[in-house]
Design an enzyme around this catalytic site. Sequence first.
Site, short mmCIF file in Angstrom:
data_model
loop_
_atom_site.label_atom_id
_atom_site.label_comp_id
_atom_site.label_asym_id
_atom_site.label_seq_id
_atom_site.Cartn_x
_atom_site.Cartn_y
_atom_site.Cartn_z
N ASP A 1 -23.50 -2.07 -23.15
CA ASP A 1 -22.52 -2.51 -24.15
C ASP A 1 -22.85 -3.95 -24.57
OD1 ASP A 1 -19.72 -1.67 -25.37
OD2 ASP A 1 -19.58 -3.79 -24.85
N GLU B 1 -22.70 -7.48 -26.65
CA GLU B 1 -21.83 -8.35 -27.46
C GLU B 1 -22.74 -9.14 -28.38
OE1 GLU B 1 -18.64 -7.97 -27.48
OE2 GLU B 1 -18.68 -6.60 -25.76
N ASP C 1 -24.55 0.15 -30.78
CA ASP C 1 -25.45 -0.65 -29.93
C ASP C 1 -26.92 -0.29 -30.15
OD1 ASP C 1 -23.48 -2.02 -27.68
OD2 ASP C 1 -22.76 -0.07 -28.35
N HIS D 1 -13.99 -6.59 -24.47
CA HIS D 1 -15.04 -7.23 -25.25
C HIS D 1 -15.86 -8.23 -24.44
CE1 HIS D 1 -13.93 -5.14 -28.81
NE2 HIS D 1 -12.75 -5.69 -28.89
N ASP E 1 -16.77 -4.25 -20.16
CA ASP E 1 -16.72 -3.01 -20.94
C ASP E 1 -17.62 -1.94 -20.32
OD1 ASP E 1 -14.93 -4.11 -22.67
OD2 ASP E 1 -16.29 -4.27 -24.38
#
Length: 267
Positions: free
Chosen positions: A81, A83, A180, A237, A242
């Site tokens: 995941d 960011e 992603d 987040h 996550d």
Amino acid sequence: MSYIEDYFPLFLQERYWYPMSVSVGRSLIFSSRLLNLSVLRYSVTTDCGRKLFSPQSFSMASSIASANIAAQDFHDFLVLDFEATCIRNGRLAPQEIIEFPVLKVSGRTFEVESEFHTYVEPQVHEVGEFCTELTGITKEMVAGKPHLPDVLEMFHDWMQKEDLLSNETKSIFVTCGDWDLKTMLPGQCDYCKLPIKPYFNQWINIKKPFARVTGEYPKSMMAMLERLDLKHVGRHHSGLDDCKNIAKILKAIAERKFRFIPTGAKR
């Protein structure tokens, strides 16, 4: 009994529970508590030197834990995941990864076995106020961290160390949505003129298996946790947090006898 009681909190965390009786000294004590075999990590010995529990004596735990899980086509699931840099209204060009977390999850027990995690210093846009508000990542947290080309090399080394590149090991990424690996990584690699390793070309969007087992297509990770009655951990987040929550969803779906297949691929 105090030394026995001190160990009980270690056993009361997970899902698989068995009644126990404990012999301490010359007396037999039946406990109304339940022993969790799947998290036993310590040997416990009485004051007379008799070993009560050992990790070896409960090697059966993982097989018990996986008894309700369907056989899978993959040895490992790699929960990922990202960011990335962002602004309140609109989209940055290029958008850059600032957190790169991956959890290696066993395809047999669906427990997390290893973790890769690093922050990534962006090269075009700095981390702004809205990005920090959303992700908790500050520009100080990414300052001096490796840039994406170096991170991809670090990740490849981790894949080798974890024996994930062997021809005998079959693994697949798991994401929450397609962004992603369908959009974010290819977009930044294209901007930086970086090749993408073939192992990034296929993934499971966890929302699709969730929809198969529940009959509902979820709007978000939080909606899936709520529907499966799973407690959210950490900060939403935060990439690593996550991943931990997605791994919980993955396991919960697996426990419904679901056999995972790829749902997305780079064309």
